[in-house]
Write a protein that holds these residues in place. Structure first.
Motif, short mmCIF file in Angstrom:
data_model
loop_
_atom_site.label_atom_id
_atom_site.label_comp_id
_atom_site.label_asym_id
_atom_site.label_seq_id
_atom_site.Cartn_x
_atom_site.Cartn_y
_atom_site.Cartn_z
N HIS A 30 32.17 44.81 41.48
CA HIS A 30 33.25 44.52 40.54
C HIS A 30 34.51 44.08 41.28
CE1 HIS A 30 36.01 44.73 37.27
NE2 HIS A 30 36.50 45.93 37.56
N CYS A 31 34.72 42.76 41.33
CA CYS A 31 35.90 42.17 41.98
C CYS A 31 36.87 41.58 40.96
CB CYS A 31 35.48 41.08 42.95
SG CYS A 31 34.42 41.61 44.29
N GLY A 32 36.52 41.59 39.69
CA GLY A 32 37.36 40.98 38.67
C GLY A 32 38.62 41.79 38.42
N ALA A 33 39.79 41.17 38.62
CA ALA A 33 41.05 41.90 38.45
C ALA A 33 42.22 40.97 38.71
CB ALA A 33 41.13 43.08 39.44
N ILE A 34 43.41 41.39 38.28
CA ILE A 34 44.63 40.82 38.83
C ILE A 34 44.63 41.17 40.30
CG2 ILE A 34 47.15 40.92 38.82
CD1 ILE A 34 45.98 39.51 36.37
N SER A 35 44.86 40.20 41.17
CA SER A 35 44.43 40.33 42.56
C SER A 35 45.43 40.88 43.55
CB SER A 35 43.94 38.96 43.06
OG SER A 35 44.99 38.02 42.98
N GLY A 36 46.64 41.22 43.14
CA GLY A 36 47.56 41.77 44.12
C GLY A 36 48.90 42.08 43.51
N PRO A 37 49.73 42.83 44.25
CA PRO A 37 51.04 43.23 43.70
C PRO A 37 52.00 42.07 43.52
CG PRO A 37 50.83 43.88 46.01
CD PRO A 37 49.48 43.39 45.58
N MET A 38 51.67 40.90 44.11
CA MET A 38 52.53 39.73 43.97
C MET A 38 52.20 38.92 42.72
SD MET A 38 49.61 38.91 45.40
CE MET A 38 49.83 39.75 46.96
N VAL A 98 52.88 48.87 39.47
CA VAL A 98 51.90 48.91 38.39
C VAL A 98 50.54 48.46 38.90
CG1 VAL A 98 51.27 47.93 36.15
CG2 VAL A 98 53.63 48.61 36.59
N TYR A 99 50.54 47.46 39.78
CA TYR A 99 49.28 47.02 40.36
C TYR A 99 48.61 48.16 41.12
CZ TYR A 99 46.01 44.90 43.63
OH TYR A 99 44.89 44.62 44.36
N GLY A 100 49.35 48.83 42.01
CA GLY A 100 48.78 49.94 42.76
C GLY A 100 48.30 51.05 41.84
N ALA A 101 49.10 51.33 40.79
CA ALA A 101 48.70 52.37 39.83
C ALA A 101 47.42 51.97 39.10
CB ALA A 101 49.83 52.60 38.84
N SER A 102 47.27 50.68 38.82
CA SER A 102 46.05 50.23 38.12
C SER A 102 44.82 50.42 39.00
CB SER A 102 46.19 48.76 37.70
OG SER A 102 46.06 47.87 38.80
#
Length: 298
Positions: free
Chosen positions: A63-71, A133-137
């Motif tokens: 599972h690699c599907g995601a918003i890909s980074g904090p930027m 929020v990215y890290g929390a996700s």
């Protein structure tokens, strides 16, 4: 490895590298991504009925599907949550219902946040205290996987890559900025970073780690940190850049990256012991390959 593998995020930076690795060794892959592409089926992680149909024969998932980074999507935190938390929940539920052998999820060292002071090496078991929020996700996705494992017996593992770079990366990245500026004859100036440590890992090493986690017979842990083995300040990255691209003109101020976490060196011994992982791409070699890819693309 036998069976059929569902690969999400197959058109992304890491997903493409995993897709290539699996195909080269002859695996049957159901590759999906929101954007679709060559040999990739267009499917959003929120399209649960379509996912169930596509994955009818899948026996494991990467599972690699995601918003890909904090930027990415800083101004749209709900999109990050929808993609990274709800999307991961959909994949875990699919794996539970289909009784898949294993789910390997691509997390991030952003789940750690700022690492505890006083540690020379950071193990996986320190408390996760994300600062974005990215890290929390990503931390939430890991906790969901833990819950599915403990309550439903799902065999799952989270891989936490450090800063990923290399051919295929199109999002904001200090290495990418340095390369593009050098190739265009521009100077590069960062108002920070000269003494700021960062841990880069080449995309091919991340793909290798994910596939090793997929293949391992037994995994004594549910999370592993993956780096490229280096722990260098950005000024050292700039010096390496000039070895690859002598025309690079890079200056930096002192201080931390204002949008990045302060993190001590990550301990990757668990990944070496349990997965057989060892980074293969040195920073200079990785920068050279990335520069060649960007030059060809532009």
């Amino acid at each position: 490895m036998t069976g059929t593998i569902l690969l999400t995020g197959a058109a992304g930076l890491i997903g493409r590298a995993v897709h290539r690795t699996l195909r080269e060794r002859g695996d049957h892959v159901i590759a999906v991504d929101r954007s679709g592409g060559d040999e990739i089926v267009a499917c959003d992680l929120g399209e649960t009925h379509r996912l169930y149909d596509l994955a009818a024969s899948a026996t494991a998932t990467v599972h690699c599907g995601a918003i890909s980074g904090p930027m990415v999507a800083r101004d749209n935190p709900y999109l990050i949550i929808q993609s990274n938390v709800a999307g991961t929940a959909n994949i875990l539920e699919l794996a539970r219902v289909r009784k898949m052998r294993r789910v390997v999820t691509c997390s991030s060292v952003s789940a750690y946040g700022n690492t505890p002071a006083g540690l020379d090496l950071v193990p996986e078991d320190v408390p996760l205290k994300p600062t974005s929020v990215y890290g929390a996700s990503k931390a939430a996705g890991e906790h969901l996987l833990d819950g599915y494992a403990l309550q439903h017996g799902l065999d799952g593992v989270s891989i936490r890559p450090a800063w990923v770079y290399g051919p295929g990366r199109t999002t904001d990245c200090a290495i990418r900025t340095m390369i593009l500026d050098a190739q265009a004859g521009r100077s590069t100036h960062f108002p920070f970073g000269r003494d700021f440590y960062r841990q880069y890992v080449h995309v091919d090493d991340v793909a290798t780690a994910l596939v090793l986690a997929l293949d391992a017979e037994k995994l004594p842990r549910r999370s592993y940190t993956i780096t490229g083995g280096s722990y260098v300040v950005l000024a050292e990255v700039a010096r390496t850049m000039k070895m690859v691209l002598p025309q690079a003109d890079i200056t930096m101020g002192a201080g931390r990256d204002p949008v990045d976490d302060v993190q001590a060196r990550f301990d990757i011994s668990a990944a070496k012991r349990d997965l057989g992982y060892s980074p293969k791409v040195p920073l200079e070699e990785g920068i050279r390959a990335y520069a060649d890819w960007l030059a060809a693309r532009n």
